[in-house]
Design a protein around this motif. Structure first.
Motif: not given
Length: 302
Positions: A104-113, A151-158, A167-170
């Motif tokens: 998602x483009x934002x935390x709000x979009x991922x919450x919606x998912x 599970x996750x190999x690489x992620x940028x911190x939120x 705020x920076x969303x991954x």
């Protein structure tokens, strides 16, 4: 009022699921080995969690994540949020057949998912649990075999907002190769509409995923499971002299909800436990088998 609203939504979802099979975005996928043994449902004070059920077991070890200014210890993931996050990450991976996942483009979009509203506290919970999920290591064992998973190999911190900056969303994350390969071979199809309405109960999510994985694979003989066996599998958090009784009450409530959104499930409460009978999966086989061309699923996953 809130209880009535939740029940109304459950009824509406139940009627929709009975009337129309899942298609398109209604399809979700979960890693089969986590359908029977899930994350803890409550906060774990230690940095590891061990759950055992019959011959199978799950061990989750908390990890460390760089959040912009060095390593920070993360907790063991718990509750409904990391369950749903992992299911949707797995779903996106299955749909795209790629280890690189757009969340998602934002935390709000991922919450919606995930089916959650955008209340302020949701963002705090999502940030904590997404980081915990990204950092943890998982071991699963069964009959002498141990599987080690990250599970996750690489992620940028939120990172939270600071100095008038957003705020920076991954945005994206990358799955571990081994986990992705296992997911492609051993994933269980679920109905996203059911997950959305069960999102407030980690126990209900666990029971739904378990039945989706278990019932279809039963033979024609009924399977009876006593309460103490179910408590070992699902009720790690229920302790004390009233632990079994409290678990039975919670499990019955969760099962009632699950059966409303998985209407073909043949599971019924009996004296001393529950009885399971072979049932159709919540997602008809013809709905997801076409994915086999790019993402094969083994019989075990059915």
């Amino acid at each position: 009022m809130k209880a009535h609203t939740s029940h109304d939504k459950l009824l509406a979802s139940s009627e929709l699921i009975r009337a129309t099979p899942p298609v398109g975005d209604d399809l979700a996928f979960h890693y089969s080995l986590l359908c029977s043994l899930g994350f803890p449902r409550r906060h774990v004070p230690s940095r590891e969690f061990l759950r055992q059920a019959g011959e199978g077991w799950l061990h989750v070890q908390a990890g460390v994540l760089d959040v912009g200014d060095g390593p920070v210890l993360q907790p063991v993931p718990y509750g409904s949020m990391p369950r749903l996050a992992l299911i949707w990450i797995s779903t996106i991976a299955r749909r795209s057949n790629s280890r690189e996942i757009f969340i998602g483009r934002s935390a709000a979009e991922f919450l919606g998912m995930l089916g959650f509203d955008q209340q302020g506290r949701r963002y705090c919970t999502l940030r904590q649990q997404l980081h915990a999920l990204a950092a943890c290591r998982i071991q699963l064992g069964f009959r002498g075999r141990t599987i080690n998973e990250s599970v996750i190999k690489r992620i940028d911190a939120w990172l939270p907002s600071a100095h008038n900056q957003r705020a920076t969303w991954p945005g994206t994350l990358v799955l571990e190769t081994e986990f992705f390969d296992e997911l492609v071979q051993h994933s269980v199809p679920l109905d996203a509409r059911a997950l959305h309405v069960l999102r407030g109960s980690a126990l209900a999510i666990d029971v739904y995923a378990w039945l989706a994985h278990r019932l279809y694979r039963l033979n024609h003989r009924p399977l009876w499971l006593p309460w103490h066996t179910l408590k070992d599998q699902f009720g790690h958090e229920y302790v004390g002299k009233h632990g079994l009784g409290d678990f039975c009450t919670s499990f019955k409530t969760a099962l009632d909800k699950v059966l409303m959104v998985y209407p073909t499930a043949r599971a019924c409460i009996q004296r001393g436990g529950i009885e399971l009978r072979q049932s159709p999966p919540p997602v008809p086989t013809r709905t997801w088998l076409p994915m086999k061309a790019t993402s094969p699923i083994t019989k075990e996953a059915a």
